[in-house]
Scaffold this motif. Structure first.
Motif, PDB file in Angstrom:
ATOM      1  N   ALA A 412       0.816  -1.218   0.000  1.00 19.79           N
ATOM      2  CA  ALA A 412       0.000   0.000   0.000  1.00 19.79           C
ATOM      3  C   ALA A 412       0.848   1.266   0.000  1.00 19.79           C
ATOM      4  O   ALA A 412       0.366   2.334  -0.373  1.00 19.79           O
ATOM      5  CB  ALA A 412      -0.938   0.006   1.205  1.00 19.79           C
ATOM      6  N   CYS A 413       2.129   1.166   0.379  1.00 14.54           N
ATOM      7  CA  CYS A 413       2.990   2.359   0.365  1.00 14.54           C
ATOM      8  C   CYS A 413       3.189   2.895  -1.044  1.00 14.54           C
ATOM      9  O   CYS A 413       3.596   4.044  -1.217  1.00 14.54           O
ATOM     10  CB  CYS A 413       4.332   2.064   1.024  1.00 14.54           C
ATOM     11  N   THR A 414       2.887   2.096  -2.062  1.00 14.28           N
ATOM     12  CA  THR A 414       3.010   2.580  -3.436  1.00 14.28           C
ATOM     13  C   THR A 414       1.979   3.655  -3.757  1.00 14.28           C
ATOM     14  O   THR A 414       2.099   4.344  -4.775  1.00 14.28           O
ATOM     15  CB  THR A 414       2.871   1.423  -4.446  1.00 14.28           C
ATOM     16  N   SER A 415       0.971   3.820  -2.886  1.00 15.86           N
ATOM     17  CA  SER A 415      -0.027   4.873  -3.112  1.00 15.86           C
ATOM     18  C   SER A 415       0.595   6.259  -3.010  1.00 15.86           C
ATOM     19  O   SER A 415      -0.019   7.245  -3.431  1.00 15.86           O
ATOM     20  CB  SER A 415      -1.178   4.753  -2.112  1.00 15.86           C
ATOM     21  N   LYS A 416       1.798   6.349  -2.478  1.00 21.12           N
ATOM     22  CA  LYS A 416       2.502   7.632  -2.403  1.00 21.12           C
ATOM     23  C   LYS A 416       2.607   8.281  -3.770  1.00 21.12           C
ATOM     24  O   LYS A 416       2.453   9.502  -3.903  1.00 21.12           O
ATOM     25  CB  LYS A 416       3.885   7.412  -1.801  1.00 21.12           C
ATOM     26  N   THR A 417       2.874   7.480  -4.805  1.00 24.31           N
ATOM     27  CA  THR A 417       3.020   8.033  -6.147  1.00 24.31           C
ATOM     28  C   THR A 417       2.220   7.292  -7.216  1.00 24.31           C
ATOM     29  O   THR A 417       2.090   7.799  -8.333  1.00 24.31           O
ATOM     30  CB  THR A 417       4.501   8.025  -6.579  1.00 24.31           C
TER      31      THR A 417
END
Length: 433
Positions: A412-417
């Motif tokens: 879910a940390c890929t939601s940053k970009t």
């Protein structure tokens, strides 16, 4: 060296393994770097501006929210086009920076143009990201800023609606965003600004060139004829219709999918002339053993399934380091990646994190002061900590295409970009020829 903290795991995600050479044509969202700069320039322009095909991800929505909190008039209801109208900036306001370097470094100067105090804070790790040199530079040009004892977040900018400007020397060796953070709002400074970089080599210099290019497009007079010196004259900015390119750093994992599987990936809508360092990426792809071609259809990368070890200074394209390091573990020889000491201060200490996680999968990784030495060894599946860092997640996903059983602690940390990353990646992994 910063302490490497492994966050508590979220919902684990097993990276998909490709059944064969991937074949995909994708349309990726816009560049984070361009979207952030376009929003800042639009918010301080004298006429209405728009941002076409903006990146809609955590970093950019927090950027828009931060500007709106200061009174900027933004309409972000459309997926295809955000409108920004002239407005008076004001405080009190609070800006949530999340983990975004662009927000914590681009908006303090804008906050100085607001009438009233503006506070900034973000995720816990954001407080350890480098900020002090920029704040000192902003104080030199006339801002009053309160900061934590560490010199970073949380901070309060006491805006008066006016920034005198002038000359400032700054060590931007830890982040080129320090320079961009001084330049972007400089046309609104009473006397403009002259910024002189006085530290070691400037990292990610293409991003500063992007800042200069976009300032000029908005009508600013910028002189960058002397290396490491930038002069911005005071003047009014004109709102533009900013056309946002696909994101280069976000594209690399998909190109890497072609390289590791011997497949072919095309990213459509790639401009013939880019504000991003596409030529440097193409050179790296060639060194790794792939081929890249820019045509009217987009930017296409083809792989042979064989990767070569490389010796590369990644200073200018440091955001690519995690995926390049992952590719190096699959190469036919050793690699040496240098010039990226500053990425220790990114979302996590990326060099320590890469050494730990790639080593945990079986690679032989030696951590250097400014990079990594990687000797390929047979890899195995296992848990890969992402450290709340989207680029770490990208690296793990690339390896998972050819190494079964790689489990990301948090995709879910890929939601940053790129919030769509898990879906796009699964689709890409499943497409073969």
């Amino acid at each position: 060296m910063p302490t490497l903290t492994v966050p508590q795991p979220y919902e684990p995600w097993t990276a998909p393994t490709a059944a064969g050479p991937v074949a995909a044509t994708l349309r990726l969202p816009g560049s984070k770097s361009m979207t952030a700069r376009a929003l800042v320039l639009s918010a301080i322009s004298a006429t209405t501006a728009s941002v076409r095909r903006p990146l809609q991800a955590r970093d950019t929505t927090l950027m828009a929210a931060g500007l709106a909190a200061m009174g900027a008039d933004l309409d972000t209801s459309s997926v295809e086009r955000w409108a920004v109208r002239p407005a008076t900036l004001r405080g009190p306001a609070h800006v949530d920076v999340g983990l975004a370097g662009t927000i914590m470094r681009f908006l303090p100067a804008v906050a100085g143009l607001a009438d009233g105090p503006v506070t900034f804070d973000g995720d816990p790790h954001a407080r350890s990201r480098p900020l002090g040199p920029l704040l000192d530079g902003l104080r030199t040009v006339g801002l009053r800023i309160d900061a934590a004892t560490t010199g970073g977040l949380p901070i309060t900018v006491h805006g008066t609606g006016r920034i005198p400007g002038g000359e400032v020397a700054i060590d931007a060796s830890k982040s080129s965003q320090f320079v961009s953070g001084l330049l972007l709002a400089a046309p609104r400074f009473t006397d403009g600004v002259l910024v002189r970089h006085v530290g070691g080599d400037l990292p990610s210099a293409p991003h500063v060139r992007m800042t200069v290019r976009m300032l000029r497009a908005a009508g600013a007079a910028v002189d960058d004829s002397v290396p490491d010196v930038w002069r911005v004259e005071p003047g009014e900015l004109t709102g533009q219709e900013w056309a946002i390119e696909p994101d280069l750093s976000g594209a690399l994992p998909f190109f890497a999918a072609a390289l590791v599987t011997g497949g072919e990936v095309t990213l459509s809508d790639w401009p013939q002339r880019s504000a991003q360092p596409v030529e440097l990426l193409i050179e790296l792809i060639d060194q790794l053993g792939g081929r890249a071609e820019l045509t009217s259809a987009g930017l296409t990368v083809r792989g042979t399934g064989t990767l070569h070890g490389i010796t590369a200074d990644l200073r200018q394209v440091s955001e690519l380091t995690p995926v390049i390091a992952a590719l190096a573990t699959l190469a036919d020889g050793p690699s040496r990646l240098t010039g990226v000491a500053h990425i220790r201060g990114h979302e996590t200490d990326r060099l320590a994190a890469l050494a730990a996680e790639l080593g945990g999968l079986g690679a032989e990784v030696t951590e250097l002061p400014d990079g990594l030495e990687i000797a390929p060894k047979p890899l195995r599946g296992g848990r890969f900590h992402t450290y709340d860092d989207h680029r770490m997640a990208h690296a793990a996903a690339v390896l998972g295409l050819v190494v079964p059983g790689i489990e990301l602690t948090d995709v879910a940390c890929t939601s940053k970009t790129l919030p769509e990353f898990p879906t796009l990646w699964t689709t890409t992994a499943g497409g073969s020829r």
